[in-house]
Design an enzyme around this catalytic site. Structure first.
Site, PDB file in Angstrom:
ATOM      1  N   ASP A 188     -28.241  19.720  29.055  1.00 37.02           N
ATOM      2  CA  ASP A 188     -27.376  18.986  29.987  1.00 37.02           C
ATOM      3  C   ASP A 188     -26.263  19.879  30.548  1.00 37.02           C
ATOM      4  O   ASP A 188     -25.567  19.502  31.484  1.00 37.02           O
ATOM      5  CB  ASP A 188     -26.770  17.739  29.309  1.00 37.02           C
ATOM      6  CG  ASP A 188     -26.068  18.085  28.009  1.00 37.02           C
ATOM      7  OD1 ASP A 188     -25.164  18.932  28.015  1.00 37.02           O
ATOM      8  OD2 ASP A 188     -26.436  17.503  26.962  1.00 37.02           O
ATOM      9  N   ASP A 206     -27.188  23.132  19.830  1.00 42.25           N
ATOM     10  CA  ASP A 206     -26.870  21.860  20.499  1.00 42.25           C
ATOM     11  C   ASP A 206     -28.168  21.053  20.599  1.00 42.25           C
ATOM     12  O   ASP A 206     -28.713  20.850  21.673  1.00 42.25           O
ATOM     13  CB  ASP A 206     -26.301  22.171  21.893  1.00 42.25           C
ATOM     14  CG  ASP A 206     -25.892  20.920  22.631  1.00 42.25           C
ATOM     15  OD1 ASP A 206     -25.951  19.828  22.049  1.00 42.25           O
ATOM     16  OD2 ASP A 206     -25.520  21.040  23.819  1.00 42.25           O
ATOM     17  N   CYS A 207     -28.660  20.642  19.428  1.00 45.47           N
ATOM     18  CA  CYS A 207     -29.998  20.040  19.385  1.00 45.47           C
ATOM     19  C   CYS A 207     -29.933  18.519  19.245  1.00 45.47           C
ATOM     20  O   CYS A 207     -28.885  17.944  18.979  1.00 45.47           O
ATOM     21  CB  CYS A 207     -30.764  20.628  18.204  1.00 45.47           C
ATOM     22  SG  CYS A 207     -29.915  20.387  16.639  1.00 45.47           S
TER      23      CYS A 207
HETATM   24  N1  SPD Z   1     -27.548  11.528  17.930  1.00 45.21           N
HETATM   25  C1  SPD Z   1     -27.579  12.473  18.973  1.00 45.21           C
HETATM   26  C2  SPD Z   1     -27.317  13.874  18.547  1.00 45.21           C
HETATM   27  C3  SPD Z   1     -27.479  14.754  19.734  1.00 45.21           C
HETATM   28  C4  SPD Z   1     -26.720  15.977  19.688  1.00 45.21           C
HETATM   29  N2  SPD Z   1     -26.935  16.752  20.869  1.00 45.21           N
HETATM   30  C5  SPD Z   1     -26.423  16.172  22.054  1.00 45.21           C
HETATM   31  C6  SPD Z   1     -26.643  17.028  23.251  1.00 45.21           C
HETATM   32  C7  SPD Z   1     -25.447  17.073  24.115  1.00 45.21           C
HETATM   33  N3  SPD Z   1     -25.357  18.308  24.801  1.00 45.21           N
END
Ligand code: SPD
Length: 283
Positions: free
Chosen positions: A87, A158-159
């Site tokens: 994103d 950032d998963c």
């Molecule tokens: N519960 C959702 C966890 C997601 C973490 N990653 C979010 C991506 C935002 N860049």
């Protein structure tokens, strides 16, 4: 696409977390279902495979906490790796640091980037035009495996939550590879799930990082649209890390421009580990 308002819920172990609004896009990519909804309070929000990822209104709670504790405290930060982050929010926070010369963003799903650029362009903002940002459509696990040792000063994971296709991003073998490609003074930062709604995964991430890295520290804050709201980020290094060193002019300026993160907030957030997590880690 229907112009009628509807509820979209994330279901999580007998609870549901919903947003009402108009669906702007619902698309099935090679990897997952991608939805963007327009909600009255949170603005546009992104859902991947039934899980809320981010929204225009609350994304800074997440992205500022993932990026600034690591970047503000490091003296050397030339090369940055972002795993996931399609994103663009994590990259947007990174480009605030002039010392960074290269950011590799490795996102497995090209459609997430395309849809974010079209429907959530404020989240990536100027990062999408920044010459230092290199986008690679690739599997983060493979990318790390093929990178030479001691290469990145910062690794930002950032998963999504663990799932069939993201499970390896939470494994010991992956963290070991990250440790290998991190410089000696570098910092790995990862979203480390919720101590409430993802307690077992949270504990498992913390235990793995403690075992593999010399130092690891966890901070707690909120991401309003995630299950239970309370969330965590963990920072690990081969060296002793000083995560409260925001003393140069650039960092002070970045701090002023943030919506959530600042030094006081960070210092408190690193002391917020719930006692049940402390006890389980010590047991
Ligand atoms: N519960 C959702 C966890 C997601 C973490 N990653 C979010 C991506 C935002 N860049």
């Amino acid at each position: 696409m229907s112009s009628l308002n509807q509820w979209i819920d994330e279901y999580h172990e007998g609870s549901r977390f919903g947003l009402n609004g108009k669906i702007l896009i619902k698309h099935k990519s090679k990897y997952q279902e991608i939805i963007v909804i327009e909600n009255e309070f949170y603005g546009r929000a992104l859902m991947l495979d039934g899980c809320w990822m981010t929204s225009l209104k609350d994304e800074k709670y997440y992205h500022e906490c993932l990026v600034h504790p690591a970047l503000s405290s490091l003296d050397e930060k030339s090369n940055v790796l972002i795993i996931g982050g399609g994103d663009g929010g994590t990259a947007r926070e990174c480009i605030k640091y002039s010392q960074i010369s290269k950011i590799d963003l490795v996102e497995i799903d090209e459609e997430v980037i395309k849809i974010s650029k079209k429907f959530l362009k404020e989240i990536g903002g100027e990062a999408w035009n920044d010459k230092r940002l290199n986008i690679h459509i690739d599997d983060g696990v493979q990318w790390v495996k093929k990178t030479r040792a001691n290469f990145y000063d910062v690794i930002l994971i950032d998963c999504s939550d663990p799932s069939e296709f993201s499970n390896l991003l939470f494994s010991d073998s992956f963290y070991r590879e990250c440790e290998r490609i991190l410089t000696n003074k570098g910092i790995l930062a990862t979203q480390s799930e919720s101590p409430e709604s993802f307690k077992n995964t949270h504990i498992s991430i913390l235990k793995s990082l403690k075992k593999i890295f010399r130092v690891s520290e966890t901070m707690y804050s909120f991401v309003p649209i995630y299950p239970s709201g309370i969330w965590s980020w963990t920072f690990a290094s081969k060296d002793v890390i000083h995560l409260s060193k925001q003393n140069c002019n650039e960092v002070l300026k970045i701090e002023k421009g943030c919506e959530i993160w600042n030094l006081n907030f960070q210092n408190a957030a690193f002391k917020m580990m719930p006692n049940k997590i402390v006890q389980e880690l010590n047991s």
